[in-house]
Design a protein around this motif. Structure first.
Motif, mmCIF file in Angstrom:
data_model
loop_
_atom_site.group_PDB
_atom_site.id
_atom_site.type_symbol
_atom_site.label_atom_id
_atom_site.label_comp_id
_atom_site.label_asym_id
_atom_site.label_seq_id
_atom_site.Cartn_x
_atom_site.Cartn_y
_atom_site.Cartn_z
ATOM 1 N N UNK A 143 0.837 -1.208 0.000
ATOM 2 C CA UNK A 143 0.000 0.000 0.000
ATOM 3 C C UNK A 143 0.863 1.247 0.000
ATOM 4 N N UNK A 144 1.926 1.182 -0.796
ATOM 5 C CA UNK A 144 2.851 2.313 -0.912
ATOM 6 C C UNK A 144 3.118 2.577 -2.389
ATOM 7 N N UNK A 145 3.120 3.857 -2.744
ATOM 8 C CA UNK A 145 3.469 4.269 -4.104
ATOM 9 C C UNK A 145 4.941 4.642 -4.118
ATOM 10 N N UNK A 146 5.622 4.313 -5.208
ATOM 11 C CA UNK A 146 7.063 4.535 -5.323
ATOM 12 C C UNK A 146 7.382 5.263 -6.625
ATOM 13 N N UNK A 147 8.406 6.091 -6.579
ATOM 14 C CA UNK A 147 9.004 6.691 -7.767
ATOM 15 C C UNK A 147 10.480 6.847 -7.455
ATOM 16 N N UNK A 148 11.332 6.438 -8.383
ATOM 17 C CA UNK A 148 12.779 6.474 -8.129
ATOM 18 C C UNK A 148 13.453 7.368 -9.155
ATOM 19 N N UNK A 149 14.311 8.252 -8.655
ATOM 20 C CA UNK A 149 15.108 9.122 -9.510
ATOM 21 C C UNK A 149 16.497 8.506 -9.681
ATOM 22 N N UNK A 150 16.935 8.393 -10.925
ATOM 23 C CA UNK A 150 18.286 7.932 -11.217
ATOM 24 C C UNK A 150 19.122 9.195 -11.430
ATOM 25 N N UNK A 151 19.767 9.659 -10.362
ATOM 26 C CA UNK A 151 20.525 10.907 -10.414
ATOM 27 C C UNK A 151 21.717 10.783 -11.346
ATOM 28 N N UNK A 152 22.467 9.687 -11.184
ATOM 29 C CA UNK A 152 23.622 9.419 -12.040
ATOM 30 C C UNK A 152 23.686 7.929 -12.324
ATOM 31 N N UNK A 153 24.424 7.604 -13.368
ATOM 32 C CA UNK A 153 24.602 6.203 -13.770
ATOM 33 C C UNK A 153 26.044 6.039 -14.235
ATOM 34 N N UNK A 154 26.718 5.028 -13.713
ATOM 35 C CA UNK A 154 28.086 4.711 -14.134
ATOM 36 C C UNK A 154 28.076 3.381 -14.859
ATOM 37 N N UNK A 155 28.443 3.427 -16.125
ATOM 38 C CA UNK A 155 28.513 2.207 -16.918
ATOM 39 C C UNK A 155 29.769 1.425 -16.520
ATOM 40 N N UNK A 156 29.761 0.121 -16.723
ATOM 41 C CA UNK A 156 30.944 -0.688 -16.417
ATOM 42 C C UNK A 156 32.150 -0.240 -17.247
ATOM 43 N N UNK A 157 33.310 -0.253 -16.624
ATOM 44 C CA UNK A 157 34.545 0.055 -17.338
ATOM 45 C C UNK A 157 35.535 -1.075 -17.098
ATOM 46 N N UNK A 158 36.375 -1.282 -18.077
ATOM 47 C CA UNK A 158 37.376 -2.339 -17.978
ATOM 48 C C UNK A 158 38.407 -1.959 -16.926
ATOM 49 N N UNK A 159 38.752 -2.891 -16.058
ATOM 50 C CA UNK A 159 39.737 -2.637 -15.014
ATOM 51 C C UNK A 159 41.137 -2.959 -15.527
ATOM 52 N N UNK A 160 42.131 -2.283 -14.973
ATOM 53 C CA UNK A 160 43.523 -2.551 -15.325
ATOM 54 C C UNK A 160 43.925 -3.932 -14.818
ATOM 55 N N UNK A 161 44.869 -4.542 -15.524
ATOM 56 C CA UNK A 161 45.329 -5.881 -15.145
ATOM 57 C C UNK A 161 45.829 -5.903 -13.707
#
Length: 161
Positions: A95-113
């Motif tokens: 019995x709760x209404x929800x709305x979510x804001x996506x302020x920022x998004x970080x896509x996956x990045x390749x990590x150094x070896x």
């Protein structure tokens, strides 16, 4: 082979607006949808909408994709569809209404070896432990000039029992 295992996780910075059901939930949901339209158009800010319509905002901070399951119901799939600065459609759980804001998004990045070298080593050892162990045992037995006497072993296994 598994490059995707060695990258930073997909992350989202989130704000969560919740509003308990009042006397007219369909009207509340319609008001939230109108608010979402204004928010998406940049005409209003989430804080002022919540002050006007009620409910509360929870700052969820940065969440990885694997942590989104902690959120209510459909949230994960809705968040994945949002661009940075976007809002999910309003949705209901219990019995709760929800709305979510996506302020920022970080896509996956390749990590150094250097960052993943130990993890790569552990993954390799896990995947190939049996075959590596078998190879080491065979090498040791060969070095020790171990011989398997098949005929004698068969006769012992067929023994008088």
């Amino acid at each position: 082979d598994n490059e995707h295992h060695y990258q930073s996780p997909l992350q989202f910075q989130l704000r969560h607006w919740t509003q308990p059901f009042g006397s007219d939930p369909p009207a509340q949901l319609a008001a939230m949808e109108r608010a979402r339209t204004a928010l998406t158009a940049g005409e209003r800010e989430l804080d002022e909408v919540v002050a006007e319509l009620g409910g509360e905002i929870q700052e969820l901070g940065w969440r990885e994709l694997s942590n989104l399951s902690e959120l209510p119901g459909k949230a994960q799939s809705l968040i994945l569809q949002c661009e940075p600065g976007g809002y999910t459609v309003p949705f209901q759980q219990a019995e709760i209404l929800h709305l979510i804001e996506v302020t920022e998004r970080r896509e996956p990045t390749r990590l150094d070896y250097d960052e993943v070298a130990e993890q790569v080593r552990e993954d390799y050892m896990t995947r190939f432990a049996q075959s590596l162990t078998r190879e080491v045992i065979e090498d040791r037995l060969t070095d020790a000039e171990f011989q398997f006497f098949e005929a004698r072993t068969h006769s012992l296994l067929e023994g008088p029992w």
